[in-house]
Design an enzyme around this catalytic site. Structure first.
Site, short mmCIF file in Angstrom:
data_model
loop_
_atom_site.label_atom_id
_atom_site.label_comp_id
_atom_site.label_asym_id
_atom_site.label_seq_id
_atom_site.Cartn_x
_atom_site.Cartn_y
_atom_site.Cartn_z
N ASN A 13 0.82 -1.22 0.00
CA ASN A 13 0.00 0.00 0.00
C ASN A 13 0.85 1.26 0.00
O ASN A 13 0.44 2.30 -0.52
CB ASN A 13 -0.93 0.02 1.22
CG ASN A 13 -2.07 -0.97 1.07
OD1 ASN A 13 -2.34 -1.46 -0.02
ND2 ASN A 13 -2.71 -1.29 2.17
N ASP B 31 1.68 1.06 -9.34
CA ASP B 31 0.35 0.49 -9.18
C ASP B 31 0.30 -0.96 -9.64
O ASP B 31 -0.54 -1.74 -9.19
CB ASP B 31 -0.66 1.34 -9.97
CG ASP B 31 -2.09 0.87 -9.77
OD1 ASP B 31 -2.47 0.63 -8.61
OD2 ASP B 31 -2.82 0.74 -10.77
N GLU C 157 -6.66 -4.87 -1.94
CA GLU C 157 -7.47 -4.78 -3.16
C GLU C 157 -8.31 -3.51 -3.14
O GLU C 157 -8.37 -2.77 -4.13
CB GLU C 157 -8.38 -6.01 -3.29
CG GLU C 157 -9.26 -5.96 -4.53
CD GLU C 157 -10.21 -7.15 -4.62
OE1 GLU C 157 -11.20 -7.03 -5.36
OE2 GLU C 157 -9.96 -8.18 -3.96
N ASP D 253 -6.06 -0.45 -3.55
CA ASP D 253 -5.60 -0.32 -4.94
C ASP D 253 -6.68 0.32 -5.81
O ASP D 253 -6.42 1.27 -6.55
CB ASP D 253 -5.23 -1.70 -5.47
CG ASP D 253 -4.55 -1.63 -6.82
OD1 ASP D 253 -5.25 -1.40 -7.82
OD2 ASP D 253 -3.32 -1.81 -6.89
N HIS D 254 -7.90 -0.21 -5.72
CA HIS D 254 -9.00 0.34 -6.51
C HIS D 254 -9.33 1.77 -6.09
O HIS D 254 -9.68 2.61 -6.93
CB HIS D 254 -10.25 -0.53 -6.36
CG HIS D 254 -10.12 -1.88 -6.97
ND1 HIS D 254 -9.47 -2.10 -8.17
CD2 HIS D 254 -10.56 -3.10 -6.55
CE1 HIS D 254 -9.52 -3.39 -8.47
NE2 HIS D 254 -10.16 -4.02 -7.50
N ASP E 193 -6.86 4.02 -7.66
CA ASP E 193 -7.15 4.09 -9.09
C ASP E 193 -8.31 5.03 -9.38
O ASP E 193 -8.30 5.75 -10.38
CB ASP E 193 -7.47 2.70 -9.64
CG ASP E 193 -6.23 1.82 -9.78
OD1 ASP E 193 -5.12 2.38 -9.85
OD2 ASP E 193 -6.37 0.59 -9.81
#
Length: 416
Positions: free
Chosen positions: A86, A133, A151, A154-155, A158
């Site tokens: 992260n 990323d 997860e 990350d999203h 994004d």
């Protein structure tokens, strides 16, 4: 941009400072922690339980992914094992945001020309973000620190990066001279990202096309480099036969990409979900997520067209960032709904900023629209950050992990 394929069940690692530690910390830190924490936990016990059971699923491979794998494997091999995935992601995001804000500073109306080095910096910032990323998931597997939080993290990054990337691209090609095209391109980008997770909410699987995030990011990097080489004369020149300005070509590509991607996304959505009677993974209507993104775009379009002072035309960057933060939050809530198999609720504080702008116009701009836009921008950013920090803290506490640090002796694999 659209949740990187190399996520591969990557999930993350650590505890931001939690209010529970306030009694042992400085008063200022305690106040700050409470300020960025929601008064009540955003997730229920049932959602946290379902989050533990979540399994990341993806399908498809893009055109350039096989070619880039060697570089990504080499890069992750250079990263020390003690660096949390992260942390890699957030560093990349901050670089991406900073380099884009340089362009916003020099080109507030997306019609000006920035110094050549600013375009180069933005291209490098995007490439760095793309690289970091991508390798965060590889770092998670390499250090056995994969959890559902990564997860989601990350999203979430994004979703915010998408806003800055599309805005930076519009600035690079000076699309502010064509406000309708700029509005379409920016909201098409956020809409496609939302739809990618909408179809995931329906089918349970994140799907990637032959032309996906990596390819789009490389194309955008090229746009920034062309801005350095050609400058305004290049974007204003006419394309033979078509008789349109070169700057419109990326916009037309956006139209084509939107049609292509949405055809695939809605093909999955309308086919029926994996839930009961063809519903979503949470057992809700497959069309329910449209209300959220539809409301954002509808409000943005109405405020744009009804403004008596040409609010969007004069302040496109502030406008896109304001609604971009709103879109990022509802996208994050959609990802959370998918991972926790829960329903999305339409009532949300994210709509307060746009509502302020709408009501101000309704009452004949009782307050200067520019001032209200700044208020909406600041509120929307704070609302987004507050939600993200609260969710990360709650999940990290539940899984007994850290967001930005890898525990020395952990059993992350239990949460895969």
């Amino acid at each position: 941009m659209s949740g990187h394929r190399n996520l591969k069940r990557r999930c993350g690692e650590s505890h931001l400072e939690s209010p529970a530690g306030c009694a042992h910390g400085p008063a200022a830190a305690c106040v700050l922690s409470k300020l960025v924490q929601l008064p009540t936990p955003p997730l229920s016990k049932h959602q946290l339980k379902r989050l533990e059971e979540h399994k990341y699923q993806s399908a498809g491979r893009s055109l350039l992914e096989p070619l880039m794998q060697g570089y990504w494997e080499w890069l992750v091999g250079k990263v020390p094992a003690w660096i949390a995935p992260n942390l890699i992601t957030i560093i990349g995001l901050l670089i991406n945001i900073f380099t884009t804000l340089l362009l916003v500073y020099y080109c507030p109306t997306a019609t000006e020309q920035a110094p050549p080095w600013a375009y180069i910096a933005c291209a490098c910032g995007l490439f760095i973000y793309q690289s970091l990323d991508t390798i965060d998931g590889k770092q998670a597997r390499r250090t056995n620190s994969s959890t559902p939080l990564g997860e989601l993290f990350d999203h979430g990054c994004d979703s915010l990066s998408t806003v800055f990337v599309v805005l930076g691209t519009c600035i690079a090609v000076q699309l502010g001279t064509n406000p309708d095209w700029m509005f379409f391109c920016c909201f098409a980008g956020t809409f496609m990202f939302y739809c990618a997770h909408w179809q995931t909410y329906v089918s349970g699987t994140l799907r990637f096309g032959i032309i996906d995030v990596t390819e789009v990011q490389i194309f955008i990097i090229i746009m920034h480099l062309l801005a350095v080489i050609g400058g305004p004369p290049f974007w204003q020149s006419l394309i033979p036969i078509l008789n349109i300005q070169v700057k419109i070509f990326p916009a037309l590509c956006t139209v084509a990409g939107t049609i292509f991607s949405c055809t695939n996304y809605f093909g999955v959505i309308f086919t029926g979900g994996v839930g009961k009677n063809g519903s979503t993974i949470a057992g809700t209507s497959v069309l329910s997520p449209f209300l959220h993104i539809g409301s954002v775009i509808a409000l943005a379009a109405m405020i744009y067209k009804k403004s008596a002072v040409q609010l969007f035309e004069k302040h496109p960057c502030l406008y896109i960032l304001t609604f971009g933060f709103v879109s990022a939050k509802i996208t994050n809530k959609l990802v959370v709904a998918h991972m926790t198999k829960s329903e999305m609720h339409l009532h949300d504080t994210a709509f307060i900023g746009p509502a302020l702008l709408f009501l101000d116009q309704y009452f004949n701009s009782f307050i200067d629209e520019y001032i209200v836009l700044w208020i909406a921008l600041i509120f929307s950013l704070f609302d987004l950050l507050r939600y993200c920090v609260s969710v990360c803290n709650q999940i990290a506490a539940h899984l007994h992990i850290h967001v930005f640090r890898i525990k020395s002796s952990s059993t992350h694999s239990n949460h895969h």
